[in-house]
Design a protein around this motif. Structure first.
Motif, mmCIF file in Angstrom:
data_model
loop_
_atom_site.group_PDB
_atom_site.id
_atom_site.type_symbol
_atom_site.label_atom_id
_atom_site.label_comp_id
_atom_site.label_asym_id
_atom_site.label_seq_id
_atom_site.Cartn_x
_atom_site.Cartn_y
_atom_site.Cartn_z
ATOM 1 N N VAL A 1 0.823 -1.209 0.000
ATOM 2 C CA VAL A 1 0.000 0.000 0.000
ATOM 3 C C VAL A 1 0.855 1.255 0.000
ATOM 4 O O VAL A 1 2.050 1.211 0.305
ATOM 5 C CB VAL A 1 -0.921 0.030 1.242
ATOM 6 N N ALA A 2 0.222 2.379 -0.332
ATOM 7 C CA ALA A 2 0.847 3.679 -0.086
ATOM 8 C C ALA A 2 0.861 3.874 1.429
ATOM 9 O O ALA A 2 0.087 3.236 2.155
ATOM 10 C CB ALA A 2 0.036 4.774 -0.766
ATOM 11 N N ALA A 3 1.715 4.740 1.919
ATOM 12 C CA ALA A 3 1.849 4.944 3.371
ATOM 13 C C ALA A 3 0.507 5.307 4.007
ATOM 14 O O ALA A 3 -0.061 6.354 3.688
ATOM 15 C CB ALA A 3 2.872 6.029 3.651
ATOM 16 N N PRO A 4 -0.018 4.450 4.893
ATOM 17 C CA PRO A 4 -1.294 4.752 5.542
ATOM 18 C C PRO A 4 -1.112 5.811 6.633
ATOM 19 O O PRO A 4 -0.073 5.878 7.281
ATOM 20 C CB PRO A 4 -1.709 3.416 6.147
ATOM 21 N N LYS A 5 -2.132 6.623 6.822
ATOM 22 C CA LYS A 5 -2.105 7.626 7.905
ATOM 23 C C LYS A 5 -2.529 6.992 9.220
ATOM 24 O O LYS A 5 -2.209 7.488 10.288
ATOM 25 C CB LYS A 5 -3.005 8.803 7.556
ATOM 26 N N GLN A 6 -3.297 5.892 9.124
ATOM 27 C CA GLN A 6 -3.741 5.162 10.312
ATOM 28 C C GLN A 6 -3.700 3.669 10.029
ATOM 29 O O GLN A 6 -3.797 3.239 8.881
ATOM 30 C CB GLN A 6 -5.181 5.527 10.684
ATOM 31 N N ILE A 7 -3.589 2.906 11.101
ATOM 32 C CA ILE A 7 -3.668 1.451 11.042
ATOM 33 C C ILE A 7 -4.863 1.060 11.896
ATOM 34 O O ILE A 7 -4.977 1.482 13.047
ATOM 35 C CB ILE A 7 -2.377 0.812 11.574
ATOM 36 N N THR A 8 -5.760 0.283 11.316
ATOM 37 C CA THR A 8 -6.995 -0.098 12.013
ATOM 38 C C THR A 8 -7.097 -1.612 12.099
ATOM 39 O O THR A 8 -6.969 -2.306 11.086
ATOM 40 C CB THR A 8 -8.226 0.463 11.269
ATOM 41 N N LEU A 9 -7.327 -2.109 13.310
ATOM 42 C CA LEU A 9 -7.508 -3.538 13.550
ATOM 43 C C LEU A 9 -8.890 -3.761 14.147
ATOM 44 O O LEU A 9 -9.242 -3.133 15.155
ATOM 45 C CB LEU A 9 -6.442 -4.059 14.530
ATOM 46 N N HIS A 10 -9.674 -4.638 13.529
ATOM 47 C CA HIS A 10 -11.024 -4.967 14.016
ATOM 48 C C HIS A 10 -11.012 -6.390 14.572
ATOM 49 O O HIS A 10 -10.513 -7.309 13.917
ATOM 50 C CB HIS A 10 -12.052 -4.884 12.885
ATOM 51 N N PHE A 11 -11.590 -6.546 15.750
ATOM 52 C CA PHE A 11 -11.599 -7.838 16.434
ATOM 53 C C PHE A 11 -13.015 -8.399 16.573
ATOM 54 O O PHE A 11 -13.996 -7.669 16.443
ATOM 55 C CB PHE A 11 -10.936 -7.712 17.811
ATOM 56 N N SER A 12 -13.089 -9.677 16.867
ATOM 57 C CA SER A 12 -14.368 -10.380 16.973
ATOM 58 C C SER A 12 -15.109 -10.105 18.274
ATOM 59 O O SER A 12 -16.267 -10.473 18.402
ATOM 60 C CB SER A 12 -14.128 -11.883 16.844
ATOM 61 N N GLU A 13 -14.437 -9.467 19.229
ATOM 62 C CA GLU A 13 -15.057 -9.213 20.534
ATOM 63 C C GLU A 13 -14.622 -7.859 21.077
ATOM 64 O O GLU A 13 -13.629 -7.294 20.634
ATOM 65 C CB GLU A 13 -14.627 -10.286 21.539
ATOM 66 N N THR A 14 -15.355 -7.390 22.070
ATOM 67 C CA THR A 14 -14.990 -6.159 22.764
ATOM 68 C C THR A 14 -13.653 -6.372 23.467
ATOM 69 O O THR A 14 -13.399 -7.436 24.029
ATOM 70 C CB THR A 14 -16.080 -5.793 23.787
ATOM 71 N N LEU A 15 -12.815 -5.356 23.434
ATOM 72 C CA LEU A 15 -11.483 -5.443 24.014
ATOM 73 C C LEU A 15 -11.397 -4.686 25.334
ATOM 74 O O LEU A 15 -12.120 -3.723 25.547
ATOM 75 C CB LEU A 15 -10.461 -4.843 23.045
ATOM 76 N N HIS A 16 -10.501 -5.121 26.170
ATOM 77 C CA HIS A 16 -10.203 -4.404 27.409
ATOM 78 C C HIS A 16 -9.080 -3.427 27.076
ATOM 79 O O HIS A 16 -7.926 -3.841 26.897
ATOM 80 C CB HIS A 16 -9.778 -5.378 28.501
ATOM 81 N N PRO A 17 -9.382 -2.117 26.961
ATOM 82 C CA PRO A 17 -8.388 -1.144 26.488
ATOM 83 C C PRO A 17 -7.096 -1.099 27.300
ATOM 84 O O PRO A 17 -6.026 -0.904 26.733
ATOM 85 C CB PRO A 17 -9.120 0.203 26.584
ATOM 86 N N LYS A 18 -7.185 -1.302 28.590
ATOM 87 C CA LYS A 18 -5.999 -1.199 29.440
ATOM 88 C C LYS A 18 -4.966 -2.293 29.135
ATOM 89 O O LYS A 18 -3.776 -2.109 29.355
ATOM 90 C CB LYS A 18 -6.433 -1.275 30.905
#
Length: 116
Positions: free
Chosen positions: A39-56
């Motif tokens: 790809v061309a240089a992305p401004k953001q990287i996005t990862l989508h998961f199958s479940e809610t994540l614990h941010p901490k």
């Protein structure tokens, strides 16, 4: 005979329950850039998961040829979004992620993409 049917039914229910508990782990279901993409240089990287994540306890590291690349990451529900501190230069990048769900299951993985 009804005892055999009950036992088989109970065994089936136990197997379904065990399978649903085993599936209760966060898995990466989509990403941008995608795995193995060029790809061309992305401004953001996005990862989508199958479940809610614990941010901490969830996040990811980005590296270029083994050298860390600073990324500011935010986590909301089932998605991690990282913004590189500087524009990404050409090369092969690796994302190493770790995700913890509210039930404390920890999963991790990695994938690569290339910036042209």
């Amino acid at each position: 005979m009804s005892l055999v049917r009950f036992s088989a039914g109970a065994m089936g229910a136990a197997l379904v329950l065990a399978a649903s508990q085993a599936a209760a782990h966060a898995h990466l279901v989509a990403s941008d850039p995608a795995q193995n993409a060029t790809v061309a240089a992305p401004k953001q990287i996005t990862l989508h998961f199958s479940e809610t994540l614990h941010p901490k306890f969830s996040g990811f590291d980005l590296s270029l040829d083994g050298a860390p690349v600073p990324v500011k990451a935010k986590i909301a529900k089932d998605t991690m979004v990282g913004t590189p501190a500087k524009p990404l230069k050409a090369g092969a990048y690796q994302i190493k992620w770790h995700a913890v769900t509210p039930d404390t299951h920890r999963m991790e993985g990695l994938y690569t993409f290339t910036v042209r």
